[in-house]
Design an enzyme around this catalytic site. Sequence first.
Site, short mmCIF file in Angstrom:
data_model
loop_
_atom_site.label_atom_id
_atom_site.label_comp_id
_atom_site.label_asym_id
_atom_site.label_seq_id
_atom_site.Cartn_x
_atom_site.Cartn_y
_atom_site.Cartn_z
N SER A 140 29.17 -25.70 -24.10
CA SER A 140 28.93 -24.55 -24.64
C SER A 140 29.65 -23.41 -24.98
O SER A 140 29.74 -23.14 -24.21
CB SER A 140 27.26 -24.67 -24.80
OG SER A 140 26.58 -25.54 -24.26
N ASP A 155 24.09 -18.34 -32.79
CA ASP A 155 23.75 -19.11 -31.09
C ASP A 155 25.00 -18.93 -30.48
O ASP A 155 25.66 -19.36 -30.47
CB ASP A 155 23.36 -20.82 -31.08
CG ASP A 155 23.29 -21.20 -29.67
OD1 ASP A 155 23.22 -20.53 -29.01
OD2 ASP A 155 23.53 -21.87 -29.40
N HIS A 189 22.59 -18.96 -25.90
CA HIS A 189 21.87 -19.16 -25.20
C HIS A 189 23.66 -19.53 -23.50
O HIS A 189 22.38 -19.64 -22.59
CB HIS A 189 21.85 -21.05 -25.49
CG HIS A 189 22.97 -22.01 -25.77
ND1 HIS A 189 22.93 -22.45 -26.98
CD2 HIS A 189 23.34 -22.72 -24.47
CE1 HIS A 189 24.22 -23.53 -26.39
NE2 HIS A 189 24.16 -23.80 -24.93
#
Length: 474
Positions: free
Chosen positions: A319, A236, A206
């Site tokens: 992230s 992901d 993402h």
Amino acid sequence: MADRQQTEPAPQWWSRPEGTAGSRHDGVPAPRPETAGAAVDADGDGEDGRGRDGAAEQAAAPAREAPTQETPAPETPAPETPAPETPAHEVRYDPWGEQPLQVVDRGRDRRGFRLWQVAALAAGTALLAGGTGGYVGVLAERQSSTRLELPQAAVADKGRAPDSVAGIAATALPGVVTLHVRGAKSSGTGTGFVLDPQGHILTNNHVVADAKEIAVTFSTGESVTAELVGRDSGYDLAVVKVSGVRGLRPLSLGNSENVKVGDPVVAIGAPFDLSNTVTAGIISATGRPVTAGGDKGDGSDISYVDALQTDAPINPGNSGGPLLDARAHVVGINSAIRGADKDDPDRQGGSIGLGFAIPINQGKRVAEELIATGHATHPVIGVTLDMDYTGDGARVGDKGEDGKPSVTAGGPGARAGIKPGDVITKVDGQRVRGGDELIIKIRAHRPGDPLTLTVLRDGRERTLGVVLGSANGS
């Protein structure tokens, strides 16, 4: 020449006709010269320069020896008060002179300071005195042996124990990077870490999804462009690569199977674009079923993670960053956080101590496949689940997509004996409460791994063995 007396009465005032100041008539005494003592006039008469105002007296004192015959003195008039003698250095008043001796008194010329000048002088003096005093005071304080000096610790060894937070950060920071991504409609920031000397970097899908430009910034501040190698939305995870960079510092990968609840961990990332941020915490739980994504609405971008839970603060921008153990080995990839409920008025936008990381064992396998082929494979059992089922467990649907069978013919599930309507309640003895959890438990394994499924059929539990198949991811 004999001295003579002036027998005519003296005038009441002297007058001088128009003409030069030097002309005079007989009988009018000449002005007294400025020099002291007797002077001889032009016709030889000797005078001592002393005058009498309005009185007859002798013209001059005898300058030489007097004759033997005396002249009878005239009748002596009444004594008059003698006029004061004019000092030798003064000049007799001459009313017809070019300038009178007296002057008009116009008052004293005020040459003193005005009030504003006095005030300015006082202010300047005060400033000068203050500055001088302050400077002298500072010098005196610096030179004084009794000056105030607060106690302070001496410079100590800057080294830290390798298993301390500072030691772990010092080891890992050179291998952590910040990613700045620009897409067609938006831009964002994420984190990644170096996998090998060839320049491969692991991050979250993402972070780089729909990226047009990717810039990688190292802990030294140097930035280079990167290219996308491969990505997978189901896990992901994504891999990008930088070229022409020497001295890369790959991080050491640990084993997420060794992680225990309570183990200390350190997270590194760029929360809110604050690069090289280090936070610390513990492993709060393992095997947390976490789903993320789903923005597209068709479920194709949903990530299913059998996650490690940590209370190390993780925020947007973390992230893709590493979660490290006490030996500075990567045990997880920070991927998601849980905030308060959206309808909660006190909801916090940042970390509330619920962070989730993809186990490194899963990340390693996916990264290897992305580097090798650009795609990752997913383990499957070949069935379609009923995602609307609200009971306990994961129910196999009656029909599949587009009217196809819910159990793929010849697939792993069909070979294991799974039938439509079966409810799968356990995987390798671990209870599952829904379809999402079943997918997560399966994707935590590799294709070809054997699993034991507990199935509820017609109110009776059955145990079935299944060998996982493979499907290409996105």
